[in-house]
Design a protein around this motif. Structure first.
Motif, mmCIF file in Angstrom:
data_model
loop_
_atom_site.group_PDB
_atom_site.id
_atom_site.type_symbol
_atom_site.label_atom_id
_atom_site.label_comp_id
_atom_site.label_asym_id
_atom_site.label_seq_id
_atom_site.Cartn_x
_atom_site.Cartn_y
_atom_site.Cartn_z
ATOM 1 N N SER A 53 0.821 -1.228 0.000
ATOM 2 C CA SER A 53 0.000 0.000 0.000
ATOM 3 C C SER A 53 0.849 1.270 0.000
ATOM 4 O O SER A 53 0.568 2.232 0.714
ATOM 5 N N GLY A 54 1.910 1.250 -0.790
ATOM 6 C CA GLY A 54 2.735 2.450 -0.907
ATOM 7 C C GLY A 54 3.773 2.624 0.173
ATOM 8 O O GLY A 54 4.558 3.582 0.140
ATOM 9 N N GLN A 55 3.805 1.724 1.165
ATOM 10 C CA GLN A 55 4.805 1.836 2.224
ATOM 11 C C GLN A 55 6.181 1.407 1.705
ATOM 12 O O GLN A 55 6.294 0.566 0.819
ATOM 13 N N SER A 56 7.208 1.986 2.277
ATOM 14 C CA SER A 56 8.575 1.595 1.945
ATOM 15 C C SER A 56 8.981 0.443 2.858
ATOM 16 O O SER A 56 9.034 0.599 4.080
ATOM 17 N N ILE A 57 9.221 -0.713 2.245
ATOM 18 C CA ILE A 57 9.546 -1.914 3.017
ATOM 19 C C ILE A 57 10.773 -2.576 2.415
ATOM 20 O O ILE A 57 10.853 -2.767 1.201
ATOM 21 N N ASN A 58 11.710 -2.916 3.260
ATOM 22 C CA ASN A 58 12.889 -3.677 2.844
ATOM 23 C C ASN A 58 12.765 -5.080 3.430
ATOM 24 O O ASN A 58 12.800 -5.245 4.657
ATOM 25 N N VAL A 59 12.576 -6.077 2.565
ATOM 26 C CA VAL A 59 12.386 -7.456 3.005
ATOM 27 C C VAL A 59 13.645 -8.252 2.699
ATOM 28 O O VAL A 59 14.093 -8.294 1.546
ATOM 29 N N THR A 60 14.201 -8.887 3.729
ATOM 30 C CA THR A 60 15.349 -9.768 3.543
ATOM 31 C C THR A 60 14.882 -11.200 3.743
ATOM 32 O O THR A 60 14.423 -11.576 4.828
ATOM 33 N N LEU A 61 14.953 -11.992 2.683
ATOM 34 C CA LEU A 61 14.501 -13.384 2.708
ATOM 35 C C LEU A 61 15.723 -14.284 2.867
ATOM 36 O O LEU A 61 16.593 -14.322 1.995
ATOM 37 N N VAL A 62 15.793 -14.969 3.999
ATOM 38 C CA VAL A 62 16.984 -15.736 4.365
ATOM 39 C C VAL A 62 16.700 -17.231 4.302
ATOM 40 O O VAL A 62 15.676 -17.699 4.819
ATOM 41 N N ASP A 63 17.598 -17.985 3.680
ATOM 42 C CA ASP A 63 17.483 -19.437 3.682
ATOM 43 C C ASP A 63 18.877 -20.031 3.553
ATOM 44 O O ASP A 63 19.745 -19.456 2.899
ATOM 45 N N ARG A 64 19.084 -21.177 4.185
ATOM 46 C CA ARG A 64 20.412 -21.798 4.110
ATOM 47 C C ARG A 64 20.603 -22.609 2.842
ATOM 48 O O ARG A 64 21.713 -23.050 2.541
ATOM 49 N N ASN A 65 19.511 -22.846 2.103
ATOM 50 C CA ASN A 65 19.587 -23.555 0.830
ATOM 51 C C ASN A 65 19.354 -22.581 -0.314
ATOM 52 O O ASN A 65 18.776 -21.513 -0.135
ATOM 53 N N CYS A 66 19.779 -22.964 -1.495
ATOM 54 C CA CYS A 66 19.678 -22.063 -2.646
ATOM 55 C C CYS A 66 18.317 -22.107 -3.323
ATOM 56 O O CYS A 66 18.030 -21.287 -4.191
ATOM 57 N N ASP A 67 17.458 -23.049 -2.932
ATOM 58 C CA ASP A 67 16.156 -23.197 -3.584
ATOM 59 C C ASP A 67 15.110 -22.346 -2.882
ATOM 60 O O ASP A 67 14.302 -22.845 -2.096
ATOM 61 N N MET A 68 15.109 -21.061 -3.151
ATOM 62 C CA MET A 68 14.126 -20.168 -2.553
ATOM 63 C C MET A 68 12.730 -20.542 -3.041
ATOM 64 O O MET A 68 12.484 -20.668 -4.238
ATOM 65 N N GLY A 69 11.806 -20.734 -2.100
ATOM 66 C CA GLY A 69 10.431 -21.021 -2.444
ATOM 67 C C GLY A 69 10.044 -22.474 -2.282
ATOM 68 O O GLY A 69 8.860 -22.797 -2.193
ATOM 69 N N ARG A 70 11.007 -23.374 -2.219
ATOM 70 C CA ARG A 70 10.669 -24.795 -2.241
ATOM 71 C C ARG A 70 10.621 -25.412 -0.846
ATOM 72 O O ARG A 70 9.723 -26.203 -0.544
ATOM 73 N N GLY A 71 11.568 -25.085 0.002
ATOM 74 C CA GLY A 71 11.601 -25.693 1.320
ATOM 75 C C GLY A 71 11.799 -27.195 1.242
ATOM 76 O O GLY A 71 12.067 -27.764 0.181
ATOM 77 N N VAL A 72 11.638 -27.869 2.382
ATOM 78 C CA VAL A 72 11.805 -29.319 2.424
ATOM 79 C C VAL A 72 10.690 -30.016 1.649
ATOM 80 O O VAL A 72 10.917 -30.995 0.939
ATOM 81 N N ALA A 73 9.471 -29.492 1.756
ATOM 82 C CA ALA A 73 8.302 -30.177 1.190
ATOM 83 C C ALA A 73 8.345 -30.268 -0.330
ATOM 84 O O ALA A 73 7.850 -31.241 -0.908
ATOM 85 N N TYR A 74 8.923 -29.258 -0.988
ATOM 86 C CA TYR A 74 8.816 -29.189 -2.450
ATOM 87 C C TYR A 74 10.174 -29.135 -3.150
ATOM 88 O O TYR A 74 10.244 -28.799 -4.324
ATOM 89 N N LYS A 75 11.233 -29.501 -2.437
ATOM 90 C CA LYS A 75 12.557 -29.383 -3.053
ATOM 91 C C LYS A 75 12.902 -30.554 -3.963
ATOM 92 O O LYS A 75 13.752 -30.425 -4.849
ATOM 93 N N SER A 76 12.254 -31.700 -3.761
ATOM 94 C CA SER A 76 12.570 -32.864 -4.579
ATOM 95 C C SER A 76 12.059 -32.667 -6.006
ATOM 96 O O SER A 76 10.969 -32.156 -6.230
ATOM 97 N N ASP A 77 12.877 -33.082 -6.972
ATOM 98 C CA ASP A 77 12.438 -33.008 -8.375
ATOM 99 C C ASP A 77 11.810 -34.326 -8.836
ATOM 100 O O ASP A 77 11.505 -34.500 -10.008
ATOM 101 N N SER A 78 11.597 -35.248 -7.894
ATOM 102 C CA SER A 78 11.006 -36.531 -8.232
ATOM 103 C C SER A 78 9.523 -36.361 -8.581
ATOM 104 O O SER A 78 8.795 -35.620 -7.930
ATOM 105 N N LYS A 79 9.086 -37.055 -9.615
ATOM 106 C CA LYS A 79 7.680 -37.028 -10.005
ATOM 107 C C LYS A 79 6.853 -38.049 -9.221
ATOM 108 O O LYS A 79 5.644 -38.186 -9.454
ATOM 109 N N ASN A 80 7.507 -38.753 -8.293
ATOM 110 C CA ASN A 80 6.823 -39.790 -7.523
ATOM 111 C C ASN A 80 6.191 -39.270 -6.239
ATOM 112 O O ASN A 80 5.475 -40.010 -5.561
#
Length: 282
Positions: A25-52
């Motif tokens: 809403s027009g506010q100035s926000i600085n967001v720092t997204l921190v993760d120890r893995n390089c797959d931002m967005g996937r996490g443990v639940a969705y990091k596998s590329d397996s189709k199974n």
């Protein structure tokens, strides 16, 4: 400017960042997204590329945006037009979806919100006081300060089973966390496999094992001997605003929400509805 640090860039951390972008809403926000893995967005639940490995919720209920219930379905149809709201798609696809959602929203930034991706492991944090702001400390000694810190660290690894001879934990054939990359290589169908537990994780591992060469038995051990119940074929008929808005939004405790949920299930069941319609509507 508000400085917000989000620790963890799986599902919860990613959607927190996305919602901050979409609702600034027009506010100035600085967001720092921190993760120890390089797959931002996937996490443990969705990091596998397996189709199974599949989502345990129909695709029609998996939109990341409440205001756009078909958002995930439309994403899926770009790659497979046969996917419908009742389809169960792979978790790898959902991980791709979350990555894309974050990237798309980053590209839409108008300068008021700044997203910074940081790869590193946070080992401690300080809530701050009247003179010093909240801060996080990384494993390499670096520090970051912000006005707010969001913990989105997900599920912790499972504990070891309690046995008398704890040297068993050192056995290379034992894995207390099946989602660790270094342990997935021990899964082998040429020898019998024992899984402790018979929930959704056990089903995932069984599915993975069944796609490996070999035909040795897979044993599941649990206290109750129950398997996860299947979903109904049809989608729920209860909408969120029919249930969560008038009942859950005004209740302040989990106990009150649990009672309200049970009460609504009883009312719905009396009218011929399925209890899962209520759970899916939350």
């Amino acid at each position: 400017m508000q400085n917000i640090i989000i620790i963890g860039a799986g599902f919860s951390g990613t959607l927190t960042a996305v919602q901050l972008i979409r609702n600034s809403s027009g506010q100035s926000i600085n967001v720092t997204l921190v993760d120890r893995n390089c797959d931002m967005g996937r996490g443990v639940a969705y990091k596998s590329d397996s189709k199974n490995y599949f989502l345990n919720v129909p695709a029609g209920n998996m939109s990341a945006l409440e205001e756009d219930p078909n958002h995930f379905i439309e994403y899926c149809k770009k790659y497979n037009k046969k996917i419908v709201p009742s389809s169960f798609v792979s978790r790898a696809i959902y991980g791709d979806y979350l990555e894309q959602l974050l990237s798309d929203n980053e590209r839409s930034l108008d300068g008021q919100v700044v997203i910074t991706r940081v790869f590193g492991e946070v080992i401690s944090l300080s809530a701050g006081n009247g003179t010093t702001p909240p801060s996080v400390t990384f494993k390499d000694g670096k520090k970051l300060t912000g006005n707010s810190i969001v913990l989105a660290t997900g599920n912790y690894p499972p504990q070891n089973i309690q046995i008398f001879d704890r040297t068993f934990y050192l056995n290379e054939k034992y894995a207390n966390d099946p989602w660790q990359l270094k342990t997935t290589t021990i899964f082998d169908r040429t020898v019998p496999t024992l899984l402790i537990g018979s929930g959704l994780t056990a089903i995932d591992i069984c599915t993975s094992l069944l796609h490996k060469p070999g035909n040795e038995k897979i044993y599941l051990v649990s206290r109750h001997g129950l398997l996860p119940q299947s979903h109904r074929v049809s989608l729920p008929t209860y909408k969120t605003d029919q249930f969560t808005k008038p009942i859950l939004d005004g209740l302040k405790t989990l106990r009150a929400q649990l009672r309200a949920t049970r009460r609504q299930i009883h009312i719905a069941s009396s009218g011929g509805a399925d209890w899962r319609e209520i759970i899916n509507s939350i």
